[in-house]
Scaffold this motif. Structure first.
Motif, PDB file in Angstrom:
ATOM      1  N   ARG A 132      -7.228  -8.473   5.382  1.00 36.76           N
ATOM      2  CA  ARG A 132      -7.249  -7.783   4.095  1.00 36.76           C
ATOM      3  C   ARG A 132      -5.899  -7.123   3.803  1.00 36.76           C
ATOM      4  O   ARG A 132      -5.251  -6.593   4.703  1.00 36.76           O
ATOM      5  CB  ARG A 132      -8.338  -6.713   4.133  1.00 36.76           C
ATOM      6  N   GLU A 133      -5.494  -7.148   2.553  1.00 36.58           N
ATOM      7  CA  GLU A 133      -4.210  -6.534   2.196  1.00 36.58           C
ATOM      8  C   GLU A 133      -4.309  -5.013   2.271  1.00 36.58           C
ATOM      9  O   GLU A 133      -5.289  -4.408   1.839  1.00 36.58           O
ATOM     10  CB  GLU A 133      -3.808  -6.961   0.779  1.00 36.58           C
ATOM     11  N   ARG A 178      -0.838  -7.492   5.741  1.00 37.97           N
ATOM     12  CA  ARG A 178      -2.229  -7.616   6.174  1.00 37.97           C
ATOM     13  C   ARG A 178      -2.527  -6.496   7.159  1.00 37.97           C
ATOM     14  O   ARG A 178      -1.673  -6.154   7.990  1.00 37.97           O
ATOM     15  CB  ARG A 178      -2.450  -8.970   6.857  1.00 37.97           C
ATOM     16  N   GLU A 222       7.905  -7.519   3.038  1.00 38.52           N
ATOM     17  CA  GLU A 222       6.643  -8.136   3.464  1.00 38.52           C
ATOM     18  C   GLU A 222       6.686  -8.678   4.881  1.00 38.52           C
ATOM     19  O   GLU A 222       5.696  -9.234   5.349  1.00 38.52           O
ATOM     20  CB  GLU A 222       6.238  -9.222   2.461  1.00 38.52           C
ATOM     21  N   TRP A 253       1.311  -5.420   0.417  1.00 37.44           N
ATOM     22  CA  TRP A 253       0.877  -6.802   0.650  1.00 37.44           C
ATOM     23  C   TRP A 253       0.765  -7.153   2.121  1.00 37.44           C
ATOM     24  O   TRP A 253       0.366  -8.262   2.467  1.00 37.44           O
ATOM     25  CB  TRP A 253       1.843  -7.762  -0.065  1.00 37.44           C
ATOM     26  N   GLN A 302      -3.630  -6.304  -7.692  1.00 35.41           N
ATOM     27  CA  GLN A 302      -4.051  -6.533  -6.299  1.00 35.41           C
ATOM     28  C   GLN A 302      -5.542  -6.313  -6.130  1.00 35.41           C
ATOM     29  O   GLN A 302      -6.121  -5.414  -6.745  1.00 35.41           O
ATOM     30  CB  GLN A 302      -3.276  -5.571  -5.390  1.00 35.41           C
TER      31      GLN A 302
END
Ligand SMILES: [Zn+2]
Length: 229
Positions: free
Chosen positions: A125-126, A159, A228, A157, A212
């Motif tokens: 999940r972000e 995870r 990221e 973003w 998002q």
């Protein structure tokens, strides 16, 4: 608290929920703030959840005080009454309290409990999406999500599985600090929220924004200091 209260819902939109019929005459056992929710527990295990969003207001006044306008809800005890104006969220259930995660505004905030809660979800999940899930951590809204991630220099973003416990704690500490300062009347500092295209106050790169999560809430971040990976 501790008294039996008369419950009325003068406003027609509030009356539609049949809150008054179910609560009138019950004892009010506890009132508790969890995140931005106010949870009123009544005898019989019923919990009324009130969330004020931007426009709502609770007022405690002497019983029978004059008022203008039509409140959503009035709880009347022997000496005082609690009046809710513009209560956009008023939900009666037996389970509301259990559905919320640890409160970001608890003092002190329970960091290990919040980290453990975030870890219970899927690792894919972000991060920015998980921080808004009130079942995991209660109280963080979209503004403070964006600002806390920027302070912690972590991308929305990433995870969850790629973020360490120490990094999660860093975000939560920043969120709690910013939110508490705002509650105490400090001037709100917005570094990235609604600043898309403007220069990052730390590095000068252009702030970005994009929807998002399932609710498509807009995330704001600096692509240079919140990479990221
Ligand atoms: Zn930057």
């Amino acid at each position: 608290m501790g008294e039996r209260v008369a419950v009325e819902t003068p406003h027609p939109r509030a009356a539609a929920g049949h809150v008054a019929e179910r609560l009138d005459g019950r004892r009010l056992e506890a009132v508790e703030a969890v995140g931005k929710n106010l949870l009123l527990s009544f005898e019989g295990g019923l919990v009324l959840r009130s969330h004020l969003r931007m426009s709502g207001r609770w007022q405690v006044v002497e019983r029978g005080s004059a008022r203008r306008g039509t409140p959503w809800l009035v709880l009347t005890g022997s000496e005082r009454e609690a009046v809710l104006w513009n209560g956009p969220v008023l939900e009666l259930s037996a389970r509301a309290a259990r559905r919320l995660g640890p409160d970001i505004l608890a003092s002190p905030p329970d960091l290990p409990a919040m980290v453990a809660s975030l870890r219970r979800g899927p690792g894919g999940r972000e991060l920015g999406d998980a921080l808004l899930d009130q079942r995991l951590v209660a109280g963080i809204g979209n503004v403070w999500k964006a600002e806390a991630l920027w302070q912690a220099e972590l991308s929305p973003w990433l995870r969850l599985g790629d973020v360490s416990d120490e990094e999660l704690e860093r975000i939560l500490v920043e969120a709690a600090r910013l939110m508490r300062a705002s509650l105490e009347g400090g001037r709100p500092v917005r570094s990235v929220y609604r600043k898309a295209g403007r220069p990052c106050p730390r590095c000068g790169a252009a702030i970005r924004s994009r929807g998002q999560g399932d609710d498509n809430r807009t995330a704001y971040w600096c692509p240079s200091c919140q990479p990221e990976r």
